[in-house]
Design an enzyme around this catalytic site. Structure first.
Site, PDB file in Angstrom:
ATOM      1  N   TYR A  81       0.854  -1.195   0.000  1.00 53.59           N
ATOM      2  CA  TYR A  81       0.000   0.000   0.000  1.00 53.59           C
ATOM      3  C   TYR A  81       0.880   1.231   0.000  1.00 53.59           C
ATOM      4  O   TYR A  81       1.814   1.332   0.787  1.00 53.59           O
ATOM      5  CB  TYR A  81      -0.904   0.028   1.240  1.00 53.59           C
ATOM      6  CG  TYR A  81      -2.353  -0.104   0.873  1.00 53.59           C
ATOM      7  CD1 TYR A  81      -2.925   0.820  -0.003  1.00 53.59           C
ATOM      8  CD2 TYR A  81      -3.145  -1.137   1.352  1.00 53.59           C
ATOM      9  CE1 TYR A  81      -4.251   0.707  -0.386  1.00 53.59           C
ATOM     10  CE2 TYR A  81      -4.468  -1.260   0.973  1.00 53.59           C
ATOM     11  CZ  TYR A  81      -5.021  -0.328   0.093  1.00 53.59           C
ATOM     12  OH  TYR A  81      -6.323  -0.446  -0.284  1.00 53.59           O
ATOM     13  N   THR A  88      -3.443   5.908 -22.290  1.00 50.55           N
ATOM     14  CA  THR A  88      -3.303   4.572 -21.720  1.00 50.55           C
ATOM     15  C   THR A  88      -1.861   4.147 -21.973  1.00 50.55           C
ATOM     16  O   THR A  88      -1.160   4.767 -22.780  1.00 50.55           O
ATOM     17  CB  THR A  88      -4.252   3.565 -22.393  1.00 50.55           C
ATOM     18  OG1 THR A  88      -4.135   3.709 -23.805  1.00 50.55           O
ATOM     19  CG2 THR A  88      -5.685   3.801 -21.974  1.00 50.55           C
TER      20      THR A  88
END
Ligand code: DSN
Length: 411
Positions: free
Chosen positions: A53, A224
């Site tokens: 995280y 992208t």
């Protein structure tokens, strides 16, 4: 430390992955937005970084233990900035849609007016399509193509002057020509609009210097990373430094939580690859292949939208062949040639049927196809569509496809 043995405890999923790998090997991939990622980038995306995280940005995280992922994200940002000559970059968007939303939420309020290319003319659904959040939250005006099937710049100039949209979006999903970013910039500045360029389809070509670079012209550039950039599935935002703070907080905590550090590492790997000479040679071949494919199909009396291509993609109008896009997609799929049905300008058929197909040369060029193979594929596509009623003939085409690809393993 004791090493635990890896156990593949999910044979069902594993078998399906293996089947999909085989499908990829056995088919000629012409979906214009697909490509084959490198093994190095794939390894990074399958790495243990997925366990971490790292909410926040390098050196400003909300969790401990981020010293290595900080380095990874910084490398990704620096490589990306170098690749396109950008002042600032955010590599956290999970996708192209998130990248566009990040830009929207950094400068727009609900109800603001935006201008984008309509989906039916080759735009993207995140550029204001009514069922997308961009179309639901904002007021939208759209532009399309003129009678020569080029972007209707005259109309854009007129409508921007009249309506003064807060944001203008340039970028497309099925437009094969160069987009005039200097024009968009001129119009945006004159009318005090922001300019966003979504270069998702063209980013790899831009990086190789083979398509106009929007960076000097746009306030924001999104993309992208998995199409022509040949990286992992994800998104990026490039911007002028003055927007960095706003964009960063629009992405996190605005619309995303923890960044996907394994994907960011894979992005960094692919940006390094894109900085190499090999990548430029690859993109040159992509365009050569695309132009040749369009020439072959033209010779076989297929109608190419905008007449030609200056990129990796070709949009084909099938009306003169008496076949819908959906039927053509199915026929080609039956001979192991994969492409997508696509609406064409002023299409009378809906998006599930369509009157066209879109072809792209990104994946086949990565696979190693050059002129010799393109001539074969172009003629096989034409044969399959023209002689679609002859099952025996279709079987022969499928065999030819098989013979061709066996010399071009993907990995
Ligand atoms: N779905 C992509 C394409 O095929 O162009 C755009 O997001």
């Amino acid at each position: 430390m004791i090493k635990k043995k890896i156990k593949y405890i999910d044979p069902k999923i594993w078998q399906l992955i293996k089947k999909e790998e085989k499908r990829q090997e056995e088919n000629i991939e012409l979906i214009a937005s697909e490509n084959y990622i490198s093994q190095a980038s794939m390894y990074a995306q399958g790495s243990k970084l997925t366990n971490k995280y790292a909410e926040g940005y390098p050196n400003k995280r909300y969790y401990a233990g981020c010293k290595f992922v900080d380095k990874i994200e910084k490398l990704a940002i620096n490589r990306l900035k170098k690749l396109f000559g950008a002042e600032s970059a955010n590599v956290q968007p999970h996708s192209g849609s998130q990248a566009n939303q990040g830009v929207f939420f950094s400068i727009l309020n609900a109800g603001d007016l935006i201008l984008g290319m309509s989906l039916n003319s080759g735009g993207h659904l995140t550029h204001g399509m009514k069922l997308n959040v961009s179309g639901k939250l904002f007021n939208v005006i759209s532009y399309g193509l003129d009678k020569n099937q080029k972007i209707d710049y005259e109309y854009i100039e007129k409508i921007v002057y009249e309506k003064k949209p807060k944001l203008i979006i340039a970028g497309a999903s099925s437009y094969s020509l160069h987009i005039d970013f200097s024009f968009f910039s001129y119009i945006a500045k004159k009318n005090k609009s922001y300019l966003l360029v979504d270069m998702s389809h063209y980013a790899g070509l831009v990086a190789a210097g083979l398509y106009p670079n929007p960076i000097p012209y746009a306030d924001f550039v999104t993309s992208t990373t998995h199409k022509s950039l040949r990286g992992p599935r994800g998104g990026i935002i490039l911007m002028k430094s003055k927007y960095k703070k706003k964009i960063n907080s629009a992405i996190f905590p605005g619309i995303q939580g923890g960044p996907l550090m394994h994907i960011i590492a894979a992005k960094a790997v692919s940006f390094k690859e894109a900085l190499s000479l090999n990548f430029i040679l690859y993109q040159k071949q992509v365009i050569k292949n695309s132009i040749l494919l369009s020439e072959i199909l033209k010779k076989r009396n297929f109608k190419i939208i905008s007449k030609t291509t200056k990129s990796h993609l070709i949009l084909i109008d099938l009306k003169n062949k008496n076949i819908t896009g959906k039927e053509a997609e199915n026929i080609l799929s039956s001979v192991n040639i994969i492409c997508n049905k696509n609406v064409i300008p002023n299409d009378k058929k809906n998006a599930r049927i369509t009157s066209g197909i879109r072809l792209g040369t990104l994946a086949i060029t990565t696979r190693g196809f050059k002129e010799k193979e393109i001539i074969i594929i172009g003629n096989l596509i034409a044969d399959a569509i023209l002689f679609r009623k002859n099952i025996f003939f279709l079987k022969k085409i499928k065999k030819k496809v098989k013979n061709l690809i066996k010399f071009f393993p993907i990995y």
